[in-house]
Design an enzyme around this catalytic site. Structure first.
Site, PDB file in Angstrom:
ATOM      1  N   LYS A 199      38.566  59.033  -4.039  1.00  0.00           N
ATOM      2  CA  LYS A 199      37.752  60.030  -4.210  1.00  0.00           C
ATOM      3  C   LYS A 199      37.398  60.959  -3.064  1.00  0.00           C
ATOM      4  CE  LYS A 199      37.837  59.238  -8.716  1.00  0.00           C
ATOM      5  NZ  LYS A 199      37.159  58.442  -9.611  1.00  0.00           N
ATOM      6  N   ILE A 200      36.556  61.911  -3.166  1.00  0.00           N
ATOM      7  CA  ILE A 200      36.243  62.960  -2.095  1.00  0.00           C
ATOM      8  C   ILE A 200      35.572  62.044  -0.793  1.00  0.00           C
ATOM      9  CG2 ILE A 200      35.455  65.098  -1.399  1.00  0.00           C
ATOM     10  CD1 ILE A 200      35.857  66.167  -3.948  1.00  0.00           C
TER      11      ILE A 200
END
Ligand SMILES: *Cc1c(COP(=O)(O)O)cnc(C)c1O
Length: 383
Positions: A199-200
């Site tokens: 994920k970011i």
């Protein structure tokens, strides 16, 4: 025909290009220093200074009063639904085009996810189909901000108001994405995030629930910590869960949040680079459609193959893989999975995207030559 790999000067071994992964974490802030502090102070469990600091930094960034950290994004979703009072027999409207955790969390409560279609090019929930699927058992709507772009929230908020439903945003893939200038995660009654390694913002495994509702936040903290009464230690008035985040994970998370604008700006420039470099293929592929009100953070840059592309989606992915480029298929929709199989339902937007969509490598370690390689491999694969 694929070109021969170049050979090294010695002639002994082919000097193959390094593989380009579809995702990779970027840990170039104070993550290591903070994790070492956990080790040196022995605060490695779910007490310690980083948990509160991470929650506070996260709440401030999203623009909400409360952020409650959990051990992954799936438990964040389950915790949110428990806190919102979801019961067996209830229904929650969920897009069929999502990651399985969105649907599973509803099932964990004994409730039923009722699937709706998505736009084939934004990949987000279709509000008209939501309106069509509301029944007397519907308790809430779960928009998922897929691949880094906000769902269209205003029509969903209007339906929620009209039918007295909750709105739980699954924002796992969309930290920093905006809807009409507002951060996702601050729009519904409650929202959840994931910090899985791809994920970011990552903590390895981790999750977060955000809300402005004080009472809900109190309930969420109680249910997260085994249901223990906040005024009376080891007294458990409800059946809770152990969904706590460790101080070690929160240490990584705090390091990530200190540089969140940096992580987001890399994503935006990768999205722009793909948009420019893929423009020559627009007669063959459809780039992600960005709504006028959206601020897209490109968790995964996602294309859909046009009808003129002869090879199948899986064949295109296999050809790119042979060039050292890892890709991912768009999520398979929930209604074709064994636990949620619906024989006769049709979801044209989701089915089209799912049959023809590909996630291209999107992460903070990609260089411009890497992006050129991805585009060249895609061009070769679809010819
Ligand atoms: C990643 C993700 C989750 C949660 O995943 P975890 O791996 O449990 O952190 C939930 N929903 C969506 C849409 C996701 O992409």
């Amino acid at each position: 025909m694929s070109p021969q790999p170049p050979f090294s000067a010695s002639g002994a071994k082919p000097a193959t290009m390094p593989r380009i992964p579809v995702a990779a974490p970027v840990l170039d802030g104070r993550e290591t220093e903070y994790v070492m502090e956990c080790m040196q102070t022995s605060w490695i469990s779910s007490n310690g200074r980083f948990i509160g600091a991470f929650e506070e930094a996260f709440a401030r960034f999203i623009g909400v009063k409360h952020a409650i950290a959990t051990n992954n994004g799936t438990t964040a979703l389950h915790l949110a639904l428990v806190g919102l009072g979801l019961k067996p027999g209830d229904e929650v409207i969920v897009p069929t085009l999502t990651y399985i955790a969105s649907a599973n969390a509803v099932r964990y409560c004994g409730a039923t996810p009722v699937f709706v279609d998505s736009d084939p090019h934004t990949f987000n929930i279709d509000p008209a189909d939501v309106a069509a699927k509301i029944t007397p058992r519907t308790k809430g709507i779960m928009p998922v901000h897929l691949y880094g772009q906000s769902a269209d929230m205003d029509p969903l908020l209007a339906l929620a108001k009209k039918y007295d439903l909750f709105v739980l945003e699954d924002a796992a893939e969309a930290i920093g994405a905006k809807y009409k200038g507002r951060n996702v995660g601050s729009i519904g009654n409650c929202a959840t995030f994931s910090f899985f390694g791809n994920k970011i913002v990552t903590t390895g495994e981790g999750g977060m629930v955000t809300t402005d509702d004080d009472e809900l936040a109190t309930r969420l903290r109680i249910f997260r910590g085994q249901g223990m009464d906040p005024q009376r230690r080891y007294w458990f008035p409800v059946v809770g869960y152990n969904y706590r985040m460790t101080n070690v994970a929160a240490a990584i998370g705090l390091g990530q949040m200190e540089r969140v604008e940096h992580h987001l700006s890399i994503r935006r420039s990768i999205g722009e680079a793909y948009n420019q470099k893929l423009a020559k293929l627009y007669n063959k592929i459809v780039p992600p459609k960005v709504e006028s009100w959206a601020d897209h953070v490109y968790w995964m840059y996602t294309i859909v193959l046009g009808d003129t592309v002869a090879p199948s989606r899986d064949e295109v992915m296999a050809r790119m893989d042979a060039q050292g480029i890892e890709t991912r298929p768009i999520f398979y929709p929930m209604h074709i999975m064994p636990p949620y199989f619906e024989e006769f339902a049709r979801y044209p937007g989701a089915d089209h995207a799912s049959a023809r969509g590909i996630n291209l490598p999107t992460h903070g370690l990609l260089s411009e030559p890497d992006i050129d390689r991805v585009v060249a491999a895609l061009q070769q694969a679809i010819d």
